[in-house]
Design a protein around this motif. Structure first.
Motif, PDB file in Angstrom:
ATOM      1  N   HIS A  17       0.894  -1.227  -0.103  1.00 18.28           N
ATOM      2  CA  HIS A  17      -0.053  -0.053   0.134  1.00 18.28           C
ATOM      3  C   HIS A  17       0.930   1.216   0.029  1.00 18.28           C
ATOM      4  O   HIS A  17       2.015   1.227   0.227  1.00 18.28           O
ATOM      5  CB  HIS A  17      -1.043   0.080   1.301  1.00 18.28           C
ATOM      6  CG  HIS A  17      -0.281   0.174   2.607  1.00 18.28           C
ATOM      7  ND1 HIS A  17       0.393  -1.149   3.056  1.00 18.28           N
ATOM      8  CD2 HIS A  17      -0.067   1.088   3.406  1.00 18.28           C
ATOM      9  CE1 HIS A  17       0.971  -0.762   4.206  1.00 18.28           C
ATOM     10  NE2 HIS A  17       0.859   0.582   4.535  1.00 18.28           N
ATOM     11  N   TRP A  18       0.254   2.410  -0.237  1.00 18.33           N
ATOM     12  CA  TRP A  18       0.955   3.714  -0.505  1.00 18.33           C
ATOM     13  C   TRP A  18       1.472   3.900   1.079  1.00 18.33           C
ATOM     14  O   TRP A  18       0.584   3.699   1.872  1.00 18.33           O
ATOM     15  CB  TRP A  18       0.109   4.691  -0.846  1.00 18.33           C
ATOM     16  CG  TRP A  18       0.878   5.808  -1.328  1.00 18.33           C
ATOM     17  CD1 TRP A  18       1.385   6.816  -0.556  1.00 18.33           C
ATOM     18  CD2 TRP A  18       1.265   6.147  -2.697  1.00 18.33           C
ATOM     19  NE1 TRP A  18       2.026   7.668  -1.215  1.00 18.33           N
ATOM     20  CE2 TRP A  18       1.854   7.442  -2.735  1.00 18.33           C
ATOM     21  CE3 TRP A  18       1.032   5.702  -3.763  1.00 18.33           C
ATOM     22  CZ2 TRP A  18       2.439   8.261  -3.825  1.00 18.33           C
ATOM     23  CZ3 TRP A  18       1.397   6.239  -4.975  1.00 18.33           C
ATOM     24  CH2 TRP A  18       2.203   7.524  -4.762  1.00 18.33           C
ATOM     25  N   ASP A  21      -0.686   5.038   3.990  1.00 16.30           N
ATOM     26  CA  ASP A  21      -2.047   5.028   3.834  1.00 16.30           C
ATOM     27  C   ASP A  21      -2.584   3.986   4.355  1.00 16.30           C
ATOM     28  O   ASP A  21      -1.694   3.030   5.172  1.00 16.30           O
ATOM     29  CB  ASP A  21      -2.239   4.820   2.539  1.00 16.30           C
ATOM     30  CG  ASP A  21      -3.710   5.313   1.970  1.00 16.30           C
ATOM     31  OD1 ASP A  21      -4.591   5.409   2.687  1.00 16.30           O
ATOM     32  OD2 ASP A  21      -3.840   5.108   0.514  1.00 16.30           O
ATOM     33  N   GLU A  22      -3.927   3.533   4.547  1.00 16.95           N
ATOM     34  CA  GLU A  22      -4.534   2.482   5.263  1.00 16.95           C
ATOM     35  C   GLU A  22      -4.397   1.084   4.248  1.00 16.95           C
ATOM     36  O   GLU A  22      -4.634   0.928   3.322  1.00 16.95           O
ATOM     37  CB  GLU A  22      -5.958   2.730   5.412  1.00 16.95           C
ATOM     38  CG  GLU A  22      -6.638   1.448   6.364  1.00 16.95           C
ATOM     39  CD  GLU A  22      -6.529   1.489   7.693  1.00 16.95           C
ATOM     40  OE1 GLU A  22      -6.588   0.313   8.328  1.00 16.95           O
ATOM     41  OE2 GLU A  22      -6.273   2.594   8.092  1.00 16.95           O
ATOM     42  N   THR A  45      -9.634  -0.946   4.609  1.00 19.31           N
ATOM     43  CA  THR A  45      -8.715  -0.434   3.442  1.00 19.31           C
ATOM     44  C   THR A  45      -8.773   1.013   3.281  1.00 19.31           C
ATOM     45  O   THR A  45      -9.597   1.656   3.332  1.00 19.31           O
ATOM     46  CB  THR A  45      -9.147  -1.447   1.992  1.00 19.31           C
ATOM     47  OG1 THR A  45      -8.276  -1.144   1.172  1.00 19.31           O
ATOM     48  CG2 THR A  45     -10.283  -0.989   1.698  1.00 19.31           C
ATOM     49  N   SER A  46      -7.895   1.294   2.319  1.00 22.86           N
ATOM     50  CA  SER A  46      -7.788   2.676   1.723  1.00 22.86           C
ATOM     51  C   SER A  46      -8.737   2.586   0.503  1.00 22.86           C
ATOM     52  O   SER A  46      -8.796   1.376  -0.380  1.00 22.86           O
ATOM     53  CB  SER A  46      -6.378   3.066   1.077  1.00 22.86           C
ATOM     54  OG  SER A  46      -6.369   3.955   0.202  1.00 22.86           O
ATOM     55  N   HIS A  48      -7.843   3.571  -2.204  1.00 21.26           N
ATOM     56  CA  HIS A  48      -6.751   3.452  -3.340  1.00 21.26           C
ATOM     57  C   HIS A  48      -6.005   2.199  -3.264  1.00 21.26           C
ATOM     58  O   HIS A  48      -4.612   2.404  -3.666  1.00 21.26           O
ATOM     59  CB  HIS A  48      -5.939   4.683  -3.380  1.00 21.26           C
ATOM     60  CG  HIS A  48      -6.767   6.142  -3.582  1.00 21.26           C
ATOM     61  ND1 HIS A  48      -7.006   6.329  -5.034  1.00 21.26           N
ATOM     62  CD2 HIS A  48      -7.406   6.740  -2.733  1.00 21.26           C
ATOM     63  CE1 HIS A  48      -7.685   7.411  -4.790  1.00 21.26           C
ATOM     64  NE2 HIS A  48      -8.134   7.813  -3.384  1.00 21.26           N
ATOM     65  N   ILE A  49      -6.777   1.136  -2.790  1.00 22.62           N
ATOM     66  CA  ILE A  49      -5.607  -0.036  -2.730  1.00 22.62           C
ATOM     67  C   ILE A  49      -5.528  -0.837  -4.128  1.00 22.62           C
ATOM     68  O   ILE A  49      -6.746  -0.842  -4.723  1.00 22.62           O
ATOM     69  CB  ILE A  49      -6.243  -0.930  -1.462  1.00 22.62           C
ATOM     70  CG1 ILE A  49      -5.164  -1.988  -1.267  1.00 22.62           C
ATOM     71  CG2 ILE A  49      -7.530  -1.562  -1.968  1.00 22.62           C
ATOM     72  CD1 ILE A  49      -3.855  -1.234  -0.366  1.00 22.62           C
ATOM     73  N   HIS A  58      -9.976  13.155  -5.246  1.00 22.59           N
ATOM     74  CA  HIS A  58      -8.629  12.822  -4.797  1.00 22.59           C
ATOM     75  C   HIS A  58      -7.702  13.829  -4.708  1.00 22.59           C
ATOM     76  O   HIS A  58      -6.930  13.904  -3.743  1.00 22.59           O
ATOM     77  CB  HIS A  58      -8.091  11.621  -5.556  1.00 22.59           C
ATOM     78  CG  HIS A  58      -6.930  10.921  -4.945  1.00 22.59           C
ATOM     79  ND1 HIS A  58      -6.713  10.436  -3.720  1.00 22.59           N
ATOM     80  CD2 HIS A  58      -5.750  10.388  -5.807  1.00 22.59           C
ATOM     81  CE1 HIS A  58      -5.627   9.990  -3.601  1.00 22.59           C
ATOM     82  NE2 HIS A  58      -4.952  10.137  -4.838  1.00 22.59           N
TER      83      HIS A  58
END
Length: 210
Positions: A17-18, A21-22, A45-46, A48-49, A58
């Motif tokens: 993940h980033w 981030d989550e 989760t994010s 953006h996963i 965004h």
């Protein structure tokens, strides 16, 4: 008959993940032994996963959310091209493929598809790359990286350039085993009313010549 090819990253607890981030996490929070009837999973989760799309919110406070976007952009003919010889997705790079018109463009870069490793850097989309995409009809671009900008970018030039030219963003598609050519694409986001992004199940199928 051609079969659908899954170009999505598998969502599991090892998925990169980033940074900050989550991360994605799945657990069976309620079991059949507890309920006498069913297992029930829980996901954190994010948005953006894995393989996902970005909404303008965004990167723009007044931008559209996921549910405001045109779902037609995520379904239809697409072209896969390989730009792994270039360190950025520019007008010059795209022109090497001599594309006259395409609405959905999926771009393979030099980054190997390794979902459990977050890359140190990626090949960004440049401003002139975005402008050239618009000139050949592109309405959606997909990349095999977690961002259309450099990992270190704060001004997000690629995101803003694509927005300026009305091109939707699809990230983290898995293209290592996909040949260049023409395909049908389905990459629908979830119906997230307030979402700034959404995971997608992205699939493609070769377009057979009649």
């Amino acid at each position: 008959m051609s079969k659908w090819i899954d170009i999505s990253q598998v969502l599991n607890n090892k998925l990169a993940h980033w940074p900050g981030d989550e991360p994605f996490h799945y657990e069976t929070s309620v079991t059949k032994e507890m309920t006498d009837s069913v297992n029930i999973g829980k996901i954190t989760t994010s948005a953006h996963i894995g393989t996902h799309v970005d909404a303008p919110f965004h990167f723009l406070n007044d931008g559209k959310r996921i549910l405001d976007l045109d779902i037609e952009r995520y379904i239809g003919p697409c072209k896969v091209i390989d730009l792994s010889d270039f360190d950025e997705i520019s007008e010059t790079a795209i022109k090497t493929k001599e594309i006259s018109h395409v609405e959905r463009l999926l771009i393979k870069t030099a980054l190997p598809n390794k979902p459990d490793r977050f890359p140190e850097e990626v090949s960004p989309i440049t401003e002139n790359g975005a402008a050239y995409m618009q000139s050949i009809g592109v309405k959606l671009v997909g990349v095999d990286t977690p961002s259309v900008d450099k990992v270190s970018s704060k001004d997000l030039t690629g995101h803003h350039a694509l927005f300026k030219h009305d091109i939707y963003i699809l990230e983290n598609v898995m293209l290592d085993q996909v040949e260049e050519g023409d395909y049908e694409l389905i990459a629908l986001p979830l119906a997230l009313e307030e979402g700034d992004g959404s995971p997608v199940r992205a699939v493609i199928k070769p377009i057979e010549e009649s």
